[in-house]
Structure formats: C-alpha cells, structure tokens
Design an enzyme around this catalytic site. Structure first.
Site, mmCIF file in Angstrom:
data_model
loop_
_atom_site.group_PDB
_atom_site.id
_atom_site.type_symbol
_atom_site.label_atom_id
_atom_site.label_comp_id
_atom_site.label_asym_id
_atom_site.label_seq_id
_atom_site.Cartn_x
_atom_site.Cartn_y
_atom_site.Cartn_z
ATOM 1 N N HIS A 123 0.910 -1.135 -0.034
ATOM 2 C CA HIS A 123 -0.100 -0.066 -0.042
ATOM 3 C C HIS A 123 0.748 1.322 -0.134
ATOM 4 C CE1 HIS A 123 -3.122 2.870 1.246
ATOM 5 N NE2 HIS A 123 -2.165 3.485 1.867
ATOM 6 N N CYS A 149 -4.733 1.745 -4.369
ATOM 7 C CA CYS A 149 -3.960 2.737 -3.789
ATOM 8 C C CYS A 149 -2.791 3.129 -4.683
ATOM 9 C CB CYS A 149 -3.488 2.775 -2.558
ATOM 10 S SG CYS A 149 -2.555 0.984 -2.248
#
Length: 210
Positions: free
Chosen positions: A33, A101
């Site tokens: 992420h 993301c």
C-alpha cells in the site's frame, strides 16, 4: 520546489514474505500500500481519497520511504488536482488488483514530477497473477469487488451486511475487500478468516507474540 515522497506499507504485515514462495512459487515481499507525501500532507486512496498528517494514518508507520524527487507544482494547483481526482477515485471503483492505492499514487507522482512509482510496487498485481496460484485466485478477487447487480444473489458481495455470516469464504471476501482500511493490529484477525477459508496453514505473526 517541494519534496515528494512515497510512503510504503505492507498490508500483509510480513505474511506475504513468509508464505509467498510456498503458495505461488515466487518470492513476494509484501502486499504494498502506498501514499504520497507532499506539502506536509499524506494522501492515499482507499475509501475515496484520504488526507492526513504524514505517518498519522491508520496504516501506522511506513515500512519504507522512497524519495520521488521534487515538484515545481504549487500547493494550490495540486489541491485542485486532488479535488478533480475525487470523482475518479471513488470508493466504489476500488479494486485490489486493477484500480487501487498504487494506481492513485502513480497518477499523483506523474502529475507532480513526471515520473512513476517503483516497478516492484506497480507491477505486483501482474507478477502475482502470472503465478498459477494468482491465476486461480483471480475470479475470487474479481467477485469480491464486483458491484452488486439488482436481482442477483448477494451472498458473497463483500459490501452486503446480510451476506452469509456462516460461510468462511464469504467472511474472507468481505474481510479482504476492506484490507487497506484496517489498522495493523486488526489484520491478524483478517488473515485468520482468509487462511481458514482456503485451508492454508496459518503462521503465528510476530505481532501476536510480542
């Protein structure tokens, strides 16, 4: 000129590094992420575009900070860009593999510097899907993020509060669908669902013994 940084987090909390070779035949060091840090703010995509103070998000402390250079874009212009992107990066469009993301941070870095995020982050989905395990899991992942269709069964729709609570794979799909929104100490519970659902041996995480 403002410094641009990429904050990198491992959503698996080390689990990918431990089990990836066993499951996929390939070493995968993390489920990455990322967020962009610029102008004293940390910006990331999950349940829409989120902004917080650097290092103060629910993801905790970044595993790595990558220097992405500097930008000549001023803060006001960047804020306008983020507001325009909100209609594109909405919560309902999120997909773990195709629109996540890292898609967002890659767009942001491109706007700010003309560059892109590191390939070892950007190419992770294609690397995973190129393995037999990844290819086999692709339909399940797609089903997790498929928008509900009126009139069809919602048993495994991860956004449906009335989905079958007794089905472990159903619970696992709902858990995985919100993985990036969980605080690190809650992710061990998520992985318990996932590993039991697909009958994987579950290792003891370091955080559970500390």
């Amino acid at each position: 000129m403002a410094k641009v940084q990429l904050y990198v987090y491992d959503l698996s909390n080390g689990l990918a590094k431990q089990l990836s070779r066993q499951l996929t035949g390939r070493q995968i060091d993390g489920i990455w992420h990322t967020s962009v840090v610029v102008f004293g703010k940390e910006i990331f995509y999950g349940q829409g575009i989120c902004i917080t103070q650097p290092g103060m998000s629910h993801h905790g402390k970044p595993l790595q900070i990558v220097d992405m250079g500097e930008t000549s874009i001023d803060e006001e212009t960047f804020n306008e860009y983020i507001e325009e992107m909100r209609s594109h990066y909405t919560a309902d469009k999120y997909h773990l593999l195709d629109f996540n993301c890292n898609s967002f941070t890659n767009d942001c870095v491109g706007f700010l510097t003309g560059g892109s995020i590191p390939s070892w982050i950007k190419d992770l989905p294609s690397d995973f899907l190129s393995t037999p395990f990844g290819a086999a899991l692709r339909p399940t992942i797609d089903a997790m993020f498929r928008r509900p269709v009126p009139g069809l069964c919602t048993r495994c729709n991860p956004t449906d509060a009335n989905a079958s609570a007794g089905d472990p794979q159903c619970r696992a799909r709902r858990s995985l669908a919100c993985i990036s929104n969980l605080r690190p100490h809650r992710r061990s519970d998520l992985y318990a669902d996932v590993f039991s659902a697909w009958s994987f041996p579950r290792p003891v995480l370091a955080m559970e013994t500390s």
